[in-house]
Design an enzyme around this catalytic site. Structure first.
Site, PDB file in Angstrom:
ATOM      1  CE  LYS A  22      -1.426   1.628   4.470  1.00 20.52           C
ATOM      2  NZ  LYS A  22      -1.413   2.822   4.038  1.00 20.52           N
ATOM      3  CG  ASN A  23       2.789   2.806   3.275  1.00 22.22           C
ATOM      4  OD1 ASN A  23       1.093   3.073   3.542  1.00 22.22           O
ATOM      5  ND2 ASN A  23       2.976   2.792   4.492  1.00 22.22           N
ATOM      6  NE  ARG A  77       0.157  11.496   7.371  1.00 23.90           N
ATOM      7  CZ  ARG A  77       0.738  13.040   7.964  1.00 23.90           C
ATOM      8  NH1 ARG A  77       0.342  14.328   8.233  1.00 23.90           N
ATOM      9  NH2 ARG A  77       2.582  13.696   7.302  1.00 23.90           N
ATOM     10  CB  CYS A 117      -3.817   6.763  10.734  1.00 27.64           C
ATOM     11  SG  CYS A 117      -4.626   5.231   9.611  1.00 27.64           S
ATOM     12  NE  ARG A 172       0.701  10.280  10.484  1.00 28.75           N
ATOM     13  CZ  ARG A 172      -0.126   9.256  10.116  1.00 28.75           C
ATOM     14  NH1 ARG A 172      -0.932   7.863   9.755  1.00 28.75           N
ATOM     15  NH2 ARG A 172       0.990   8.882   8.654  1.00 28.75           N
ATOM     16  N   PRO A 173       1.790  16.622  11.715  1.00 21.43           N
ATOM     17  CG  PRO A 173       3.835  17.655  12.455  1.00 21.43           C
ATOM     18  CD  PRO A 173       3.465  16.699  11.986  1.00 21.43           C
ATOM     19  CB  VAL A 174       2.247  18.249   6.062  1.00 21.93           C
ATOM     20  CG1 VAL A 174       1.608  17.195   5.516  1.00 21.93           C
ATOM     21  CG2 VAL A 174       1.268  20.586   6.343  1.00 21.93           C
ATOM     22  CG  ASP A 175       6.960  20.449   9.898  1.00 24.20           C
ATOM     23  OD1 ASP A 175       6.437  19.501   9.709  1.00 24.20           O
ATOM     24  OD2 ASP A 175       8.084  20.342  10.869  1.00 24.20           O
ATOM     25  CG  LEU A 176       9.935  18.123   8.400  1.00 23.12           C
ATOM     26  CD1 LEU A 176      10.301  16.485   9.342  1.00 23.12           C
ATOM     27  CD2 LEU A 176      10.866  19.163   8.364  1.00 23.12           C
ATOM     28  CG  ASP A 200       3.491   1.182   9.728  1.00 23.26           C
ATOM     29  OD1 ASP A 200       3.124   2.086   9.907  1.00 23.26           O
ATOM     30  OD2 ASP A 200       3.248   1.702   8.595  1.00 23.26           O
ATOM     31  NE  ARG A 223      -6.943   4.138   5.278  1.00 18.48           N
ATOM     32  CZ  ARG A 223      -6.162   3.883   6.322  1.00 18.48           C
ATOM     33  NH1 ARG A 223      -6.241   4.629   7.490  1.00 18.48           N
ATOM     34  NH2 ARG A 223      -4.974   5.209   6.277  1.00 18.48           N
TER      35      ARG A 223
HETATM   36  C1  UD1 Z   1       4.393   6.921   6.402  1.00 17.65           C
HETATM   37  C2  UD1 Z   1       3.625   5.749   6.788  1.00 17.65           C
HETATM   38  C3  UD1 Z   1       3.094   4.997   7.307  1.00 17.65           C
HETATM   39  C4  UD1 Z   1       4.266   5.061   9.006  1.00 17.65           C
HETATM   40  C5  UD1 Z   1       5.251   6.040   8.223  1.00 17.65           C
HETATM   41  C6  UD1 Z   1       6.594   6.148   9.185  1.00 17.65           C
HETATM   42  C7  UD1 Z   1       2.625   5.655   4.339  1.00 17.65           C
HETATM   43  C8  UD1 Z   1       1.089   6.164   3.291  1.00 17.65           C
HETATM   44  N1  UD1 Z   1       2.293   5.942   5.477  1.00 17.65           N
HETATM   45  O1  UD1 Z   1       3.597   7.585   7.339  1.00 17.65           O
HETATM   46  O2  UD1 Z   1       2.041   4.155   7.628  1.00 17.65           O
HETATM   47  O3  UD1 Z   1       3.902   4.678   9.664  1.00 17.65           O
HETATM   48  O4  UD1 Z   1       5.687   6.733   7.224  1.00 17.65           O
HETATM   49  O5  UD1 Z   1       7.180   4.617   8.740  1.00 17.65           O
HETATM   50  O6  UD1 Z   1       3.241   6.078   3.561  1.00 17.65           O
HETATM   51  N2  UD1 Z   1       6.591  14.569  10.580  1.00 17.65           N
HETATM   52  C9  UD1 Z   1       6.796  15.955  10.674  1.00 17.65           C
HETATM   53  N3  UD1 Z   1       6.807  16.848  10.041  1.00 17.65           N
HETATM   54  C10 UD1 Z   1       6.424  16.354   8.567  1.00 17.65           C
HETATM   55  C11 UD1 Z   1       6.463  15.566   8.446  1.00 17.65           C
HETATM   56  C12 UD1 Z   1       6.313  14.326   9.210  1.00 17.65           C
HETATM   57  O7  UD1 Z   1       7.304  16.145  12.011  1.00 17.65           O
HETATM   58  O8  UD1 Z   1       6.491  17.042   7.731  1.00 17.65           O
HETATM   59  C13 UD1 Z   1       7.319  13.513  11.485  1.00 17.65           C
HETATM   60  C14 UD1 Z   1       5.737  13.088  12.093  1.00 17.65           C
HETATM   61  O9  UD1 Z   1       4.654  13.698  12.404  1.00 17.65           O
HETATM   62  C15 UD1 Z   1       6.381  11.832  12.775  1.00 17.65           C
HETATM   63  C16 UD1 Z   1       7.711  11.394  11.652  1.00 17.65           C
HETATM   64  O10 UD1 Z   1       8.092  12.837  11.111  1.00 17.65           O
HETATM   65  O11 UD1 Z   1       6.377  11.476  13.713  1.00 17.65           O
HETATM   66  C17 UD1 Z   1       7.694  10.788  10.905  1.00 17.65           C
HETATM   67  O12 UD1 Z   1       6.733  10.438   9.925  1.00 17.65           O
HETATM   68  P1  UD1 Z   1       6.732  10.358   8.046  1.00 17.65           P
HETATM   69  O13 UD1 Z   1       7.798   9.712   7.752  1.00 17.65           O
HETATM   70  O14 UD1 Z   1       6.238  11.568   7.368  1.00 17.65           O
HETATM   71  O15 UD1 Z   1       5.084   9.448   8.213  1.00 17.65           O
HETATM   72  P2  UD1 Z   1       4.412   9.543   6.657  1.00 17.65           P
HETATM   73  O16 UD1 Z   1       4.838   9.863   5.786  1.00 17.65           O
HETATM   74  O17 UD1 Z   1       3.131  10.099   7.186  1.00 17.65           O
END
Ligand code: UD1
Length: 429
Positions: A22-23, A102, A126, A131-135, A316, A408
């Site tokens: 899926k991912n 997401r 989920c 789970r922010p998007v700042d990065l 996961d 899902r």
């Molecule tokens: C992806 C996977 C999810 C898995 C996760 C970690 C998909 C669809 N989902 O989620 O199943 O659990 O990787 O292996 O592939 N963070 C920030 N700012 C940001 C982005 C992330 O602080 O802008 C933080 C998150 O809150 C978290 C960490 O970085 O604490 C890791 O997140 P990230 O690796 O980005 O997870 P996802 O890509 O959302």
């Protein structure tokens, strides 16, 4: 709303085919926005998230076609999907669609890279932490995008196209890495991504993009270099097998006893998890078609595990391991370092008789002889499947409510398990 009824206590024996990840599928589908030519994906799993993303891409004008299934086809063969973004008709991803998944936020990268503009709602997904998007936004800014937040939407603009730059992530992020790689593929000049995620799904997407004409090197290492190209073309790519599904069934058979062959699994994609199972006295052996996992007679030994970015133990699989450890000999400790608040399965496992104590990001699990069936409720994808695993070993009946989370991310879960001897059925209501 569908529920799953499980009567526990039977060992699992047989073969389970492993689906496409899926991912990896989700970002691969999103990558189709980068080209006006057709991207063909094989081994696509039948999942609610895939259908939802089809809808979202359709809204941007992507034409999605699934290849027809001929009678007599192996029903477990993944689907083939043709995605054609010849003409992008809309660069807005609305709240109603993005809030359901997401990962759909990631369309922001190909849209701004190819169209010079994207307007994407802040995501939902989920309930496992903030789970922010700042990065992701930082990465796009480093490539020259101007970002504005407007009415719950992130608006990204690069009228004259993106240009290569240096992106150094302060923490490892899968989503950030996907967005950076996709945007950089069409940016003018060279992009260097430092502290990149090394997950196999990042590697799979980079391989597909390279087939489309991108020039990406270093995927799978912490430093990815992307030399931007003016245009990408179509390609054909087969989705990598799902390491989380593989690990989930490995833990299921460890829990129930028996022997499973996980057909098509790639053990090297989940070595850290397999090492943990080995330490827990579960037999794990690669085969020429995948992986054999067995537990016969012996009990489960307790372990100490911390979740980490790849190649560490994946977050996961944290909930599934906790289910397994609830019946181990002695006391186990599991520390979650990736997502805060990813312990929603704990209260439900406790309802089944598990003894778990939470202290900040660490769960201490005192193994019990047996779990007992009960009605439980799932709150996120991986949490739901941990309840299924626990129920397979529990005495009596468990009813898992809110199974839409399972749909899902797990293709034909109850069918795959039932064929290996589990008493499990879907109850529609
Ligand atoms: C992806 C996977 C999810 C898995 C996760 C970690 C998909 C669809 N989902 O989620 O199943 O659990 O990787 O292996 O592939 N963070 C920030 N700012 C940001 C982005 C992330 O602080 O802008 C933080 C998150 O809150 C978290 C960490 O970085 O604490 C890791 O997140 P990230 O690796 O980005 O997870 P996802 O890509 O959302």
């Amino acid at each position: 709303m569908d529920r799953i009824r499980i009567v526990g206590g039977r060992p699992l024996n047989g073969t389970i085919p492993i689906s496409g990840a899926k991912n990896a599928t989700l970002p691969l589908m999103i990558a189709s926005l980068l080209t006006e030519q057709t991207l063909i994906l094989d081994n696509v799993p039948r999942l609610a998230d895939v259908v939802q993303l089809q809808r979202i891409l359709g809204n941007h004008g992507v034409d999605v076609m699934m290849s027809g299934k001929r009678s007599g086809d192996d029903e477990y063969k993944g689907q083939t999907m043709h995605l054609s973004a010849a003409r992008i008709v809309d660069t807005t991803a609305p709240y109603e669609l993005v809030s359901k998944m997401r990962a759909s936020f990631w369309v922001i990268a190909p849209l701004v890279a190819r169209m010079g503009e994207a307007r994407v709602s802040m995501p939902g997904g989920c309930a496992i932490g903030t789970r922010p998007v700042d990065l992701l936004i930082m990465a796009l800014e480093r490539l020259g995008a101007a970002i504005e937040i407007d009415g719950g939407y992130v608006v990204a603009r690069a009228r004259n196209g993106l240009r290569g730059g240096e992106i150094a992530f302060p923490k490892v992020t899968v989503s950030g890495t996907h967005v950076a790689v996709m945007a950089a593929a069409l940016a003018a000049g060279t992009t260097v991504i430092e502290n990149a995620a090394r997950e196999p799904e990042v590697v799979d997407v980079a391989e597909c993009l390279n087939k489309m004409g991108a020039r990406i090197s270093g995927a799978g290492s912490p430093r990815i270099v992307v030399e931007g190209v003016a245009k990408l073309s179509g390609a054909r790519h087969s989705v990598v097998p799902d390491r989380i599904e593989t690990g989930t069934y490995a833990m299921a058979v460890a829990m129930t006893g028996g022997e499973l062959v996980l057909d098509g699994a790639r053990p090297e994609l989940l070595q850290a998890a397999l090492d943990v199972l080995g330490r827990a006295d579960v037999e794990v052996a690669p085969t020429n078609r995948g992986l054999r996992v067995a537990r016969n007679g012996a009990g489960i030994r307790s372990v100490e595990v911390t979740t980490e970015p790849f190649p560490g133990f994946p977050t996961d699989l944290q909930a599934q391991l906790m289910a397994l450890m609830s019946c181990a000999r002695g006391t186990s400790r599991i520390t979650e370092t990736i997502f805060e608040n990813r312990f929603m399965h704990v209260q439900e496992l406790v309802r089944l008789g598990a003894r778990i104590h939470l202290d900040g990001e660490t769960a201490t699990i005192e193994g019990v002889e047996r779990l007992k069936g009960a009605p439980v409720m799932a709150t996120d994808l991986r949490a739901s499947v941990s309840l299924v695993i626990a129920a397979l070993a529990a005495e009596g009946e468990t009813m898992v409510n809110r199974v839409y989370h399972l749909d899902r991310g797990f293709e034909r879960l109850e069918d795959k398990l039932a064929r290996c001897g589990a008493t499990i059925e879907r109850v529609s209501s």
